[in-house]
Scaffold this motif. Sequence first.
Motif, PDB file in Angstrom:
ATOM      1  N   VAL A  71     -53.161  13.942  -6.755  1.00 36.13           N
ATOM      2  CA  VAL A  71     -52.168  14.923  -7.187  1.00 36.13           C
ATOM      3  C   VAL A  71     -52.816  16.308  -7.307  1.00 36.13           C
ATOM      4  CG1 VAL A  71     -50.679  15.600  -9.120  1.00 36.13           C
ATOM      5  CG2 VAL A  71     -50.567  13.280  -8.216  1.00 36.13           C
ATOM      6  N   GLU A  72     -54.057  16.370  -7.747  1.00 42.43           N
ATOM      7  CA  GLU A  72     -54.764  17.660  -7.791  1.00 42.43           C
ATOM      8  C   GLU A  72     -54.858  18.271  -6.399  1.00 42.43           C
ATOM      9  OE1 GLU A  72     -58.558  17.422  -9.792  1.00 42.43           O
ATOM     10  OE2 GLU A  72     -57.647  16.414 -11.506  1.00 42.43           O
ATOM     11  N   ARG A  73     -55.171  17.445  -5.394  1.00 46.16           N
ATOM     12  CA  ARG A  73     -55.234  17.956  -4.020  1.00 46.16           C
ATOM     13  C   ARG A  73     -53.861  18.445  -3.559  1.00 46.16           C
ATOM     14  NH1 ARG A  73     -58.234  13.224  -3.452  1.00 46.16           N
ATOM     15  NH2 ARG A  73     -56.548  12.196  -2.296  1.00 46.16           N
ATOM     16  N   LEU A  74     -52.824  17.680  -3.873  1.00 48.98           N
ATOM     17  CA  LEU A  74     -51.473  18.081  -3.482  1.00 48.98           C
ATOM     18  C   LEU A  74     -51.058  19.381  -4.170  1.00 48.98           C
ATOM     19  CD1 LEU A  74     -49.709  14.592  -3.520  1.00 48.98           C
ATOM     20  CD2 LEU A  74     -50.313  15.945  -1.496  1.00 48.98           C
ATOM     21  N   GLU A  75     -51.461  19.529  -5.439  1.00 45.50           N
ATOM     22  CA  GLU A  75     -51.155  20.760  -6.174  1.00 45.50           C
ATOM     23  C   GLU A  75     -51.879  21.963  -5.579  1.00 45.50           C
ATOM     24  OE1 GLU A  75     -50.145  20.086 -10.744  1.00 45.50           O
ATOM     25  OE2 GLU A  75     -52.158  19.409 -10.208  1.00 45.50           O
ATOM     26  N   ARG A  76     -53.152  21.783  -5.223  1.00 43.35           N
ATOM     27  CA  ARG A  76     -53.906  22.889  -4.614  1.00 43.35           C
ATOM     28  C   ARG A  76     -53.245  23.369  -3.329  1.00 43.35           C
ATOM     29  NH1 ARG A  76     -58.601  19.950  -6.272  1.00 43.35           N
ATOM     30  NH2 ARG A  76     -58.808  19.079  -4.185  1.00 43.35           N
ATOM     31  N   GLY A  77     -52.604  22.458  -2.622  1.00 46.69           N
ATOM     32  CA  GLY A  77     -51.904  22.817  -1.399  1.00 46.69           C
ATOM     33  C   GLY A  77     -50.484  23.306  -1.626  1.00 46.69           C
ATOM     34  N   GLY A  78     -50.057  23.323  -2.888  1.00 42.01           N
ATOM     35  CA  GLY A  78     -48.705  23.777  -3.205  1.00 42.01           C
ATOM     36  C   GLY A  78     -47.622  22.766  -2.869  1.00 42.01           C
ATOM     37  N   LEU A  79     -48.019  21.500  -2.649  1.00 43.84           N
ATOM     38  CA  LEU A  79     -47.060  20.473  -2.248  1.00 43.84           C
ATOM     39  C   LEU A  79     -46.388  19.794  -3.436  1.00 43.84           C
ATOM     40  CD1 LEU A  79     -49.156  18.903   0.652  1.00 43.84           C
ATOM     41  CD2 LEU A  79     -47.559  20.831   0.729  1.00 43.84           C
ATOM     42  N   THR A  80     -47.047  19.817  -4.583  1.00 48.56           N
ATOM     43  CA  THR A  80     -46.485  19.280  -5.832  1.00 48.56           C
ATOM     44  C   THR A  80     -46.893  20.194  -6.982  1.00 48.56           C
ATOM     45  OG1 THR A  80     -48.401  17.888  -6.357  1.00 48.56           O
ATOM     46  CG2 THR A  80     -46.648  16.853  -5.053  1.00 48.56           C
ATOM     47  N   VAL A  81     -46.221  20.022  -8.103  1.00 50.42           N
ATOM     48  CA  VAL A  81     -46.613  20.658  -9.363  1.00 50.42           C
ATOM     49  C   VAL A  81     -46.532  19.600 -10.451  1.00 50.42           C
ATOM     50  CG1 VAL A  81     -45.885  23.003  -8.743  1.00 50.42           C
ATOM     51  CG2 VAL A  81     -44.265  21.465  -9.867  1.00 50.42           C
ATOM     52  N   ARG A  82     -47.270  19.828 -11.516  1.00 48.80           N
ATOM     53  CA  ARG A  82     -47.189  18.928 -12.672  1.00 48.80           C
ATOM     54  C   ARG A  82     -46.287  19.566 -13.716  1.00 48.80           C
ATOM     55  NH1 ARG A  82     -52.975  15.940 -13.499  1.00 48.80           N
ATOM     56  NH2 ARG A  82     -53.772  16.528 -11.464  1.00 48.80           N
ATOM     57  N   ASP A  83     -45.588  18.710 -14.433  1.00 53.14           N
ATOM     58  CA  ASP A  83     -44.676  19.176 -15.469  1.00 53.14           C
ATOM     59  C   ASP A  83     -44.777  18.218 -16.649  1.00 53.14           C
ATOM     60  OD1 ASP A  83     -42.722  20.732 -16.662  1.00 53.14           O
ATOM     61  OD2 ASP A  83     -41.056  19.754 -15.610  1.00 53.14           O
ATOM     62  N   LEU A  84     -44.768  18.766 -17.850  1.00 51.93           N
ATOM     63  CA  LEU A  84     -44.802  17.917 -19.040  1.00 51.93           C
ATOM     64  C   LEU A  84     -43.434  17.289 -19.281  1.00 51.93           C
ATOM     65  CD1 LEU A  84     -46.876  20.023 -21.600  1.00 51.93           C
ATOM     66  CD2 LEU A  84     -47.597  18.000 -20.328  1.00 51.93           C
ATOM     67  N   CYS A  85     -43.465  16.055 -19.735  1.00 53.38           N
ATOM     68  CA  CYS A  85     -42.238  15.357 -20.095  1.00 53.38           C
ATOM     69  C   CYS A  85     -41.635  16.040 -21.321  1.00 53.38           C
ATOM     70  CB  CYS A  85     -42.557  13.894 -20.398  1.00 53.38           C
ATOM     71  SG  CYS A  85     -41.143  12.945 -20.963  1.00 53.38           S
ATOM     72  N   THR A  94     -45.159  14.438 -11.863  1.00 56.18           N
ATOM     73  CA  THR A  94     -45.529  15.088 -10.620  1.00 56.18           C
ATOM     74  C   THR A  94     -44.224  15.394  -9.912  1.00 56.18           C
ATOM     75  OG1 THR A  94     -47.537  13.782 -10.477  1.00 56.18           O
ATOM     76  CG2 THR A  94     -46.816  14.868  -8.475  1.00 56.18           C
ATOM     77  N   VAL A  95     -44.044  16.654  -9.504  1.00 56.26           N
ATOM     78  CA  VAL A  95     -42.785  17.113  -8.930  1.00 56.26           C
ATOM     79  C   VAL A  95     -43.035  17.635  -7.520  1.00 56.26           C
ATOM     80  CG1 VAL A  95     -40.803  18.642  -9.258  1.00 56.26           C
ATOM     81  CG2 VAL A  95     -42.068  17.803 -11.263  1.00 56.26           C
ATOM     82  N   LEU A  96     -42.251  17.175  -6.579  1.00 56.16           N
ATOM     83  CA  LEU A  96     -42.342  17.628  -5.198  1.00 56.16           C
ATOM     84  C   LEU A  96     -41.808  19.059  -5.093  1.00 56.16           C
ATOM     85  CD1 LEU A  96     -42.926  16.712  -2.244  1.00 56.16           C
ATOM     86  CD2 LEU A  96     -40.524  16.034  -2.117  1.00 56.16           C
ATOM     87  N   THR A  97     -42.545  19.920  -4.425  1.00 57.27           N
ATOM     88  CA  THR A  97     -42.102  21.306  -4.217  1.00 57.27           C
ATOM     89  C   THR A  97     -41.357  21.411  -2.878  1.00 57.27           C
ATOM     90  OG1 THR A  97     -44.123  21.941  -3.077  1.00 57.27           O
ATOM     91  CG2 THR A  97     -44.093  22.223  -5.488  1.00 57.27           C
ATOM     92  N   ASP A  98     -40.721  22.545  -2.661  1.00 60.40           N
ATOM     93  CA  ASP A  98     -40.069  22.782  -1.366  1.00 60.40           C
ATOM     94  C   ASP A  98     -41.091  22.733  -0.236  1.00 60.40           C
ATOM     95  OD1 ASP A  98     -37.596  23.047  -2.596  1.00 60.40           O
ATOM     96  OD2 ASP A  98     -37.655  25.241  -2.625  1.00 60.40           O
ATOM     97  N   LYS A  99     -42.278  23.280  -0.493  1.00 63.59           N
ATOM     98  CA  LYS A  99     -43.341  23.253   0.507  1.00 63.59           C
ATOM     99  C   LYS A  99     -43.764  21.807   0.802  1.00 63.59           C
ATOM    100  CE  LYS A  99     -47.928  25.122   1.540  1.00 63.59           C
ATOM    101  NZ  LYS A  99     -49.026  25.976   1.062  1.00 63.59           N
ATOM    102  N   GLY A 100     -43.833  20.975  -0.246  1.00 58.72           N
ATOM    103  CA  GLY A 100     -44.179  19.569  -0.062  1.00 58.72           C
ATOM    104  C   GLY A 100     -43.127  18.829   0.741  1.00 58.72           C
ATOM    105  N   ARG A 101     -41.850  19.115   0.463  1.00 62.83           N
ATOM    106  CA  ARG A 101     -40.757  18.477   1.211  1.00 62.83           C
ATOM    107  C   ARG A 101     -40.817  18.906   2.685  1.00 62.83           C
ATOM    108  NH1 ARG A 101     -36.714  15.822  -0.650  1.00 62.83           N
ATOM    109  NH2 ARG A 101     -36.900  16.702  -2.749  1.00 62.83           N
ATOM    110  N   ALA A 102     -41.084  20.188   2.923  1.00 62.45           N
ATOM    111  CA  ALA A 102     -41.183  20.679   4.296  1.00 62.45           C
ATOM    112  C   ALA A 102     -42.345  20.011   5.037  1.00 62.45           C
ATOM    113  CB  ALA A 102     -41.342  22.199   4.300  1.00 62.45           C
ATOM    114  N   ARG A 103     -43.485  19.847   4.360  1.00 64.83           N
ATOM    115  CA  ARG A 103     -44.647  19.190   4.994  1.00 64.83           C
ATOM    116  C   ARG A 103     -44.313  17.740   5.328  1.00 64.83           C
ATOM    117  NH1 ARG A 103     -50.340  19.971   4.275  1.00 64.83           N
ATOM    118  NH2 ARG A 103     -49.717  22.127   3.928  1.00 64.83           N
ATOM    119  N   LEU A 104     -43.641  17.057   4.414  1.00 63.38           N
ATOM    120  CA  LEU A 104     -43.231  15.675   4.647  1.00 63.38           C
ATOM    121  C   LEU A 104     -42.294  15.592   5.848  1.00 63.38           C
ATOM    122  CD1 LEU A 104     -43.024  12.675   3.770  1.00 63.38           C
ATOM    123  CD2 LEU A 104     -41.153  13.375   2.261  1.00 63.38           C
ATOM    124  N   GLU A 105     -41.298  16.457   5.883  1.00 60.45           N
ATOM    125  CA  GLU A 105     -40.335  16.446   6.986  1.00 60.45           C
ATOM    126  C   GLU A 105     -40.997  16.781   8.314  1.00 60.45           C
ATOM    127  OE1 GLU A 105     -37.201  19.036   5.606  1.00 60.45           O
ATOM    128  OE2 GLU A 105     -36.510  17.546   4.140  1.00 60.45           O
TER     129      GLU A 105
END
Length: 139
Positions: A71-85, A94-105
């Motif tokens: 998740v740290e690697r994904l965050e560094r790439g802007g693909l996810t962010v962490r959020d407190l409950c 762990t939350v998928l970002t728009d950039k992460g969704r675009a990379r997946l697609e």
Amino acid sequence: MSKKSASWLKLIHVVANVEAELGKVLQAGHGLGLSEYRALEVLARSPDSELRMQELAAHLRLNQSSVSRMVERLERGGLTVRDLCPDDKRGVYTVLTDKGRARLESALPDYDKALDAALKEHGGEDLLATRFSKAAEPA
């Protein structure tokens, strides 16, 4: 060696080879490891595109430490962010970002193409066809 044991070893061999080829394609074409791709895929399918870290670990069959590093690697790439409950400040999502969704697609067509090719090359199609045809037979 029993027939079941031989079949099990064949399945392990096919899975290992298919996963190695998927990993190569994802890394070369999209800068993603196979576990990272799967994490993005699981997050994309989750409600609100988020999961608690321990839920993500369970989905991926990885330990907490491995998931945290990934998740740290994904965050560094802007693909996810962490959020407190909001209910439990100890819980981390762990939350998928728009950039992460675009990379997946972007990676999905290459993943599917590589999966088809690797299954054909390593005999996985035959194993899947046998398994699914037996599952469709009436009991």
